[in-house]
Design a protein around this motif. Structure first.
Motif, mmCIF file in Angstrom:
data_model
loop_
_atom_site.group_PDB
_atom_site.id
_atom_site.type_symbol
_atom_site.label_atom_id
_atom_site.label_comp_id
_atom_site.label_asym_id
_atom_site.label_seq_id
_atom_site.Cartn_x
_atom_site.Cartn_y
_atom_site.Cartn_z
ATOM 1 N N ASP A 122 -6.506 5.548 -3.243
ATOM 2 C CA ASP A 122 -7.672 4.860 -3.802
ATOM 3 C C ASP A 122 -7.347 4.221 -5.156
ATOM 4 O OD1 ASP A 122 -8.987 5.638 -1.559
ATOM 5 O OD2 ASP A 122 -10.038 7.333 -2.479
ATOM 6 N N ARG A 123 -6.585 4.940 -5.947
ATOM 7 C CA ARG A 123 -6.241 4.409 -7.260
ATOM 8 C C ARG A 123 -5.405 3.138 -7.114
ATOM 9 N NH1 ARG A 123 -1.864 5.153 -9.352
ATOM 10 N NH2 ARG A 123 -1.492 4.148 -11.343
ATOM 11 N N ARG A 124 -4.418 3.210 -6.221
ATOM 12 C CA ARG A 124 -3.529 2.067 -6.049
ATOM 13 C C ARG A 124 -4.262 0.870 -5.416
ATOM 14 N NH1 ARG A 124 0.066 -0.417 -8.654
ATOM 15 N NH2 ARG A 124 1.533 -1.566 -7.344
ATOM 16 N N ALA A 125 -5.148 1.170 -4.458
ATOM 17 C CA ALA A 125 -5.912 0.085 -3.822
ATOM 18 C C ALA A 125 -6.752 -0.634 -4.870
ATOM 19 C CB ALA A 125 -6.792 0.640 -2.706
ATOM 20 N N ALA A 126 -7.363 0.132 -5.779
ATOM 21 C CA ALA A 126 -8.187 -0.477 -6.829
ATOM 22 C C ALA A 126 -7.321 -1.308 -7.775
ATOM 23 C CB ALA A 126 -8.934 0.621 -7.600
ATOM 24 N N GLU A 127 -6.145 -0.766 -8.139
ATOM 25 C CA GLU A 127 -5.232 -1.504 -9.023
ATOM 26 C C GLU A 127 -4.809 -2.820 -8.414
ATOM 27 O OE1 GLU A 127 -2.766 2.051 -11.310
ATOM 28 O OE2 GLU A 127 -1.756 0.796 -9.834
ATOM 29 N N LEU A 128 -4.441 -2.772 -7.127
ATOM 30 C CA LEU A 128 -3.953 -3.986 -6.469
ATOM 31 C C LEU A 128 -5.079 -5.000 -6.267
ATOM 32 C CD1 LEU A 128 -1.458 -2.502 -3.841
ATOM 33 C CD2 LEU A 128 -0.902 -3.743 -5.938
ATOM 34 N N ALA A 129 -6.313 -4.490 -6.065
ATOM 35 C CA ALA A 129 -7.440 -5.403 -5.925
ATOM 36 C C ALA A 129 -7.672 -6.137 -7.242
ATOM 37 C CB ALA A 129 -8.688 -4.633 -5.505
ATOM 38 N N ALA A 130 -7.478 -5.422 -8.361
ATOM 39 C CA ALA A 130 -7.691 -6.027 -9.677
ATOM 40 C C ALA A 130 -6.558 -6.976 -10.037
ATOM 41 C CB ALA A 130 -7.816 -4.927 -10.731
ATOM 42 N N ALA A 131 -5.324 -6.588 -9.702
ATOM 43 C CA ALA A 131 -4.160 -7.393 -10.060
ATOM 44 C C ALA A 131 -3.099 -7.268 -8.972
ATOM 45 C CB ALA A 131 -3.587 -6.913 -11.405
ATOM 46 N N PRO A 132 -3.112 -8.198 -8.001
ATOM 47 C CA PRO A 132 -2.150 -8.116 -6.895
ATOM 48 C C PRO A 132 -0.710 -8.101 -7.419
ATOM 49 C CG PRO A 132 -3.801 -9.808 -6.463
ATOM 50 C CD PRO A 132 -4.005 -9.363 -7.882
ATOM 51 N N ALA A 133 0.130 -7.240 -6.800
ATOM 52 C CA ALA A 133 1.528 -7.143 -7.235
ATOM 53 C C ALA A 133 2.326 -8.321 -6.670
ATOM 54 C CB ALA A 133 2.117 -5.826 -6.757
ATOM 55 N N GLN A 134 3.366 -8.736 -7.391
ATOM 56 C CA GLN A 134 4.253 -9.804 -6.915
ATOM 57 C C GLN A 134 4.922 -9.369 -5.611
ATOM 58 O OE1 GLN A 134 4.761 -12.767 -8.379
ATOM 59 N NE2 GLN A 134 3.254 -12.311 -9.947
ATOM 60 N N ALA A 135 5.467 -8.166 -5.638
ATOM 61 C CA ALA A 135 6.140 -7.603 -4.455
ATOM 62 C C ALA A 135 5.737 -6.144 -4.369
ATOM 63 C CB ALA A 135 7.644 -7.728 -4.624
ATOM 64 N N PRO A 136 5.701 -5.590 -3.166
ATOM 65 C CA PRO A 136 5.329 -4.180 -3.039
ATOM 66 C C PRO A 136 6.280 -3.281 -3.841
ATOM 67 C CG PRO A 136 5.498 -5.236 -0.875
ATOM 68 C CD PRO A 136 6.017 -6.211 -1.878
ATOM 69 N N GLN A 137 5.710 -2.301 -4.542
ATOM 70 C CA GLN A 137 6.521 -1.367 -5.325
ATOM 71 C C GLN A 137 6.816 -0.097 -4.543
ATOM 72 O OE1 GLN A 137 7.077 -2.153 -8.871
ATOM 73 N NE2 GLN A 137 6.424 -4.113 -7.995
ATOM 74 N N SER A 138 6.205 0.043 -3.374
ATOM 75 C CA SER A 138 6.323 1.285 -2.622
ATOM 76 C C SER A 138 5.900 1.029 -1.173
ATOM 77 C CB SER A 138 5.391 2.337 -3.217
ATOM 78 O OG SER A 138 4.037 1.871 -3.113
ATOM 79 N N LEU A 139 6.184 2.010 -0.316
ATOM 80 C CA LEU A 139 5.708 1.900 1.064
ATOM 81 C C LEU A 139 4.182 1.842 1.087
ATOM 82 C CD1 LEU A 139 8.223 4.412 2.659
ATOM 83 C CD2 LEU A 139 8.006 2.000 3.279
ATOM 84 N N LEU A 140 3.558 2.589 0.185
ATOM 85 C CA LEU A 140 2.095 2.546 0.100
ATOM 86 C C LEU A 140 1.609 1.128 -0.178
ATOM 87 C CD1 LEU A 140 -0.790 3.671 -0.202
ATOM 88 C CD2 LEU A 140 -0.207 4.332 -2.540
ATOM 89 N N ASP A 141 2.218 0.450 -1.146
ATOM 90 C CA ASP A 141 1.846 -0.935 -1.443
ATOM 91 C C ASP A 141 1.986 -1.812 -0.201
ATOM 92 O OD1 ASP A 141 1.483 -0.186 -4.036
ATOM 93 O OD2 ASP A 141 2.866 -1.658 -4.906
ATOM 94 N N ALA A 142 3.131 -1.636 0.491
ATOM 95 C CA ALA A 142 3.396 -2.473 1.667
ATOM 96 C C ALA A 142 2.339 -2.226 2.741
ATOM 97 C CB ALA A 142 4.793 -2.198 2.209
ATOM 98 N N LEU A 143 1.984 -0.954 2.938
ATOM 99 C CA LEU A 143 0.985 -0.650 3.971
ATOM 100 C C LEU A 143 -0.408 -1.102 3.541
ATOM 101 C CD1 LEU A 143 2.182 2.884 5.209
ATOM 102 C CD2 LEU A 143 2.651 0.641 6.213
ATOM 103 N N LEU A 144 -0.707 -1.005 2.255
ATOM 104 C CA LEU A 144 -2.002 -1.491 1.772
ATOM 105 C C LEU A 144 -2.121 -3.003 1.963
ATOM 106 C CD1 LEU A 144 -2.553 0.497 -1.573
ATOM 107 C CD2 LEU A 144 -4.125 0.452 0.370
ATOM 108 N N GLY A 145 -0.979 -3.689 1.848
ATOM 109 C CA GLY A 145 -1.001 -5.157 1.961
ATOM 110 C C GLY A 145 -0.889 -5.657 3.392
#
Ligand code: HEM
Length: 456
Positions: A211-234
């Protein structure tokens, strides 16, 4: 077609558990490439014929599914993730997860692999001496996988909580996977209650991170995924749909369950083989020295370590962590000359395929050299692992649609960890120690691997 293949009479569960590798080899030698067995009351067909393995894993993949397959633990931890789901559920999840395991994405985890390894080598290994390397690698691969899953940027308290929760839940899971008799997860025993409590704590921690990471990415999308979690969220399916929160949690835990222990086992066997084959170890260390010098192993330079890659492939041939791969007949099916009723469990054995005397020269010998031609010709391990392998009898990562999504991750991890180690240490067996025995459960783990590690 002629019903079940031949096989021994009576329930062989006790014999199998007593000495699984000898049992499997004996069963195949006596009865052939397909053997009917009764295991704990369950009718099972053991497959070691390459043609039949190809049928089960690839050509008739729709006939042989995961659901209903006997002998799978860990659903409390991993839920209906990629490893155990089927049909459209599996297909969609696999499509969503595939991009996270592209070569470029996997390369981004090399720094975590090298960094976590350095912590082990500069910490517990610094003084040299006898080390329980299998235990060390279990911790190391848990750290590497956790870092790859969640990234290294978590706030400290959240990182501590998620790591702690994973370790606790994993202790229960490993204990369960290690016991010959598995208590069903729904039985209200004290052990199960404690396991359930550990999973509840784990869920809270993992959902907290998601939830924390989803909120962070919604506020400021990352250039590239920093983790498997980022990749799966995207990840998005064809219709633009994303992975549900529960599914995301299940996939993260599935990746942990599927990727941590297998990798630790592979590393432990590879080190035991290197310790017991000093010439091969010297050659691998010389290659690392020549190609890398003191440079940190990375995704960019790991590809130049062809001999070390061959060491890993050869270790996975002799001691495949997944030594049995299970399927269940989805309906009444024909398999080669046999006909099997719906519900029959089929166990394909990488271990036996890897020792097929018609396919391998001196199958029991540790000879990394045997991979030189294949690696040169195909330009690396990934291509060598296509289908049922170079000679149709090599499947450490499975084959077909359900092959290991983490193959590239696992190969890079093995090469990076071993290269880091060989840069600084020489491995040798304890004086007079025999080669470690296998303790096969669901995976082919070593009983214990204790080695002397000498700083170079
Ligand atoms: C599937 C072996 C590392 C994730 C498989 C399968 C094998 C395997 C044999 C196929 C099982 C079947 O057909 O029933 C290994 C070995 C590894 C390793 C020997 C290490 C040396 C990893 C890693 C990850 C991973 C590092 C993830 C980070 C998975 C997943 C599946 C799988 C998710 C299920 C794929 C699907 O059904 O779509 N693995 N694995 N594995 N592996 Fe691995």
């Amino acid at each position: 077609p002629a019903g079940f293949p031949p096989g021994p009479r009576g329930d062989v569960a006790v014999e199998l558990l007593r000495n699984p590798l000898a049992f499997l080899e004996d069963a195949a030698a006596r009865h052939g490439g397909a053997v009917a067995l009764v295991l704990g009351g369950e009718r099972v067909v053991l497959v070691s014929d390459p043609g039949l393995a190809q049928a089960v894993l690839i050509d008739q993949a729709a006939d042989f599914v995961k659901e209903g397959t006997a002998f799978f633990p860990g659903t409390a931890l991993a839920g209906q993730g990629l490893l155990v789901s089927d049909g459209d559920t599996w297909r969609r999840q696999r499509q969503l997860a595939n991009p996270a395991f592209r070569r470029s994405a996997v390369a981004s985890y090399a720094a975590a692999m090298a960094g976590e390894t350095r912590s082990l080598l500069e910490g517990p290994w610094a003084g040299g001496g006898a080390r329980p390397v299998y235990a060390d690698f279990n911790t190391l691969t848990l750290d590497i996988t956790t870092a790859a899953l969640f990234g290294t940027g978590l706030p400290r308290d959240q990182a501590t909580e998620v790591t702690g929760a994973i370790r606790t839940a994993f202790e229960f899971f490993s204990e369960r996977a290690a016991s010959g008799f598995v208590v069903p997860e729904w039985l209200p025993t004290p052990g199960n209650a404690a396991y359930a409590a550990a999973v509840t704590r784990l869920d809270a921690a993992v959902y907290g991170v998601i939830d924390r990471r989803a909120a962070e990415l919604a506020a400021a999308p990352a250039q590239a995924p920093q983790s498997l979690l980022d990749a799966l969220l995207g990840a998005r399916d064809e219709g633009g749909g994303r992975m549900a929160r529960r599914a995301l949690r299940n996939e993260l835990m599935t990746l942990l369950v599927a990727g941590q222990e297998t990798a630790a086992i592979a590393l432990a066997w590879a080190c035991a083989l290197l310790a017991h084959h000093p010439a091969a170890q010297a050659r691998a260390a010389a290659e690392v020295e020549a190609q890398l010098g003191g440079e940190r192993p990375s995704a960019a330079n790991a590809g130049s370590l062809r001999y070390l890659e061959a060491v890993v492939l050869e270790a996975l041939r002799l001691r495949p962590p997944a030594y049995l791969v299970g399927r269940c007949a989805a309906r009444d099916v024909n398999l080669g000359p046999y006909s099997l009723p719906a519900g029959t469990t089929v166990l394909v054995s990488p271990y036996l395929l890897h020792r097929d005397a018609a396919r391998w020269q001196a199958p029991a010998a540790f000879r990394p050299e045997r991979w030189a031609g294949v690696l040169a010709q195909r330009g690396g391990a990934a291509a060598a692992l296509h289908g049922l392998g170079p000679n149709g009898a090599y499947v450490p990562f499975g084959a077909g649609p359900r092959n290991c999504i983490g193959t590239g991750f696992a190969m890079l991890e093995a090469v990076v960890v071993l290269a880091s180690m060989l840069q600084r240490f020489r491995l040798s067996p304890l004086p007079g120690a025999a080669f470690p025995a296998a303790e096969p459960r669901i995976t082919l783990r070593p009983s214990a691997v204790e080695l002397i590690v000498d700083p170079r």
